[in-house]
Write an enzyme that holds these catalytic residues in place. Structure first.
Site, mmCIF file in Angstrom:
data_model
loop_
_atom_site.group_PDB
_atom_site.id
_atom_site.type_symbol
_atom_site.label_atom_id
_atom_site.label_comp_id
_atom_site.label_asym_id
_atom_site.label_seq_id
_atom_site.Cartn_x
_atom_site.Cartn_y
_atom_site.Cartn_z
ATOM 1 N N HIS A 100 -6.094 -13.941 9.098
ATOM 2 C CA HIS A 100 -5.205 -12.814 8.809
ATOM 3 C C HIS A 100 -5.689 -11.503 9.430
ATOM 4 O O HIS A 100 -5.154 -10.436 9.122
ATOM 5 C CB HIS A 100 -5.040 -12.634 7.298
ATOM 6 C CG HIS A 100 -4.443 -13.844 6.640
ATOM 7 N ND1 HIS A 100 -3.246 -14.388 7.049
ATOM 8 C CD2 HIS A 100 -4.888 -14.611 5.617
ATOM 9 C CE1 HIS A 100 -2.978 -15.452 6.307
ATOM 10 N NE2 HIS A 100 -3.964 -15.612 5.435
ATOM 11 N N PRO A 160 0.838 -1.212 0.000
ATOM 12 C CA PRO A 160 0.000 0.000 0.000
ATOM 13 C C PRO A 160 0.868 1.256 0.000
ATOM 14 O O PRO A 160 1.776 1.383 0.803
ATOM 15 C CB PRO A 160 -0.786 -0.108 1.313
ATOM 16 C CG PRO A 160 -0.662 -1.525 1.753
ATOM 17 C CD PRO A 160 0.637 -2.032 1.195
ATOM 18 N N GLU A 161 0.591 2.144 -0.939
ATOM 19 C CA GLU A 161 1.328 3.403 -1.035
ATOM 20 C C GLU A 161 0.436 4.529 -0.499
ATOM 21 O O GLU A 161 -0.711 4.299 -0.155
ATOM 22 C CB GLU A 161 1.722 3.666 -2.494
ATOM 23 C CG GLU A 161 2.715 2.664 -3.051
ATOM 24 C CD GLU A 161 4.138 2.875 -2.506
ATOM 25 O OE1 GLU A 161 4.372 3.879 -1.820
ATOM 26 O OE2 GLU A 161 4.982 2.007 -2.768
ATOM 27 N N ARG A 180 23.102 17.057 -2.710
ATOM 28 C CA ARG A 180 22.731 15.647 -2.814
ATOM 29 C C ARG A 180 23.175 15.110 -4.169
ATOM 30 O O ARG A 180 22.632 15.493 -5.199
ATOM 31 C CB ARG A 180 21.199 15.470 -2.667
ATOM 32 C CG ARG A 180 20.650 15.995 -1.355
ATOM 33 C CD ARG A 180 21.160 15.212 -0.149
ATOM 34 N NE ARG A 180 20.900 13.783 -0.259
ATOM 35 C CZ ARG A 180 19.753 13.198 0.104
ATOM 36 N NH1 ARG A 180 18.781 13.909 0.598
ATOM 37 N NH2 ARG A 180 19.611 11.887 -0.026
ATOM 38 N N ARG A 208 0.962 -10.690 5.909
ATOM 39 C CA ARG A 208 2.404 -10.750 6.163
ATOM 40 C C ARG A 208 2.815 -10.133 7.495
ATOM 41 O O ARG A 208 3.961 -10.249 7.902
ATOM 42 C CB ARG A 208 3.160 -10.104 4.995
ATOM 43 C CG ARG A 208 2.938 -10.906 3.699
ATOM 44 C CD ARG A 208 3.685 -10.318 2.545
ATOM 45 N NE ARG A 208 5.127 -10.362 2.731
ATOM 46 C CZ ARG A 208 5.994 -9.810 1.890
ATOM 47 N NH1 ARG A 208 5.555 -9.170 0.813
ATOM 48 N NH2 ARG A 208 7.277 -9.909 2.114
#
Ligand code: ZN
Length: 271
Positions: free
Chosen positions: A89, A2-3, A151, A107
């Site tokens: 789950h 999931p983003e 950077r 997970r």
């Protein structure tokens, strides 16, 4: 995984419905990434406040403290009125008088952690290194330019790290760099202010579009990550290596940067 857009869509799916509801029970399944940090029964009889999102964390305030939640690699949160028994789950249930907020996470990299406030540990520590929110007006090209000073790493990796701006995960970083016409290998400190302006705008546009698409497929999101699927179907470069670029008719390439696949069009994206 999931983003940010999926997390935002998840928040919108339950925030209004759960606000003001009183907790009647808390059920824990198997251990998640971190322990809850309080006795579950202490949450009972507290009313839920206005939930919010910071990066990929959700904050569910209660009358005394609140719960910081993360979906990890495979988690999903759903608020349902029915009282279905937890499955194998389902590892966290916040039962309220109006329904149950349930974390399903095969997970178990997800987390639900109690914190007395967002400004106290553990919440403060977990949120400390997050960059600006992409929809925060402070996230501008000038901010990006200043954050990239000195950077030397590639711009794609600087975005993925999340310390400048949150939410530009792999799909969205690739797409935003395409929209901005920037080669993902370009060194961060070599980007001009004008290109930083374009990139900041592209990050915002890409993520807001993903949130919109997520809203239209919310029903399936829980099982199939329908949002990402829907967004991918319209992606310009992500997952399209070897295919014709939709803008210049060149060929989309795939390279690996920091062990993550990067997709870009050498014709449209310049160093
Ligand atoms: Zn192209």
């Amino acid at each position: 995984m999931p983003e940010l857009p999926e997390v935002e869509v998840t928040l919108r799916s339950f925030a209004e419905r759960i606000e003001g509801a009183t907790v009647t029970d808390v059920r824990l399944g198997k251990a998640l990434r971190w322990p809850l940090g309080c006795a579950p029964r202490t949450l009972v009889a507290q009313a839920v406040g206005s939930a919010s999102r910071r990066g990929k964390y959700l904050w569910l305030p209660l009358q005394r403290g609140g719960l910081l939640m993360h979906l990890g690699m495979s988690g999903s949160l759903a608020f349902n009125a029915g009282g279905a028994a937890p499955g194998p789950h389902d590892h966290f249930d916040l039962v309220t008088e109006r329904g149950t907020l349930r974390l399903t996470d095969p997970r178990r990299f997800g987390a639900v952690v109690w914190s007395s406030s967002l400004d106290a540990d553990p919440a403060r520590r977990l949120l400390a290194r997050l960059g600006l929110e992409p929809f925060d007006p402070k996230f501008t090209g000038a901010h990006l330019k200043a954050a990239l000073r000195g950077r030397r790493i590639a711009i794609k990796q600087a975005l993925l790290a999340g310390a400048i701006v949150v939410g530009a995960g792999n799909i969205y970083a690739c797409e935003a760099l395409f929209e901005a016409g920037i080669d993902p290998r370009t060194r961060g400190d070599r980007l001009s202010l004008a290109r930083c302006d374009r990139l900041a705008e592209a990050v915002r546009d890409t993520l807001s579009r993903a949130v919109e698409l997520g809203g239209s497929t919310l029903r399936d999101f829980r099982d199939a990550h329908g949002m990402a699927g829907e967004f991918q179907a319209e992606a310009r470069v992500y997952g399209r290596h070897g295919l014709v670029c939709r803008r210049c008719c060149g060929t989309v390439r795939r390279i690996v940067q920091g062990q993550r696949a990067t997709f870009f069009c050498p014709g449209c994206q310049r160093r």
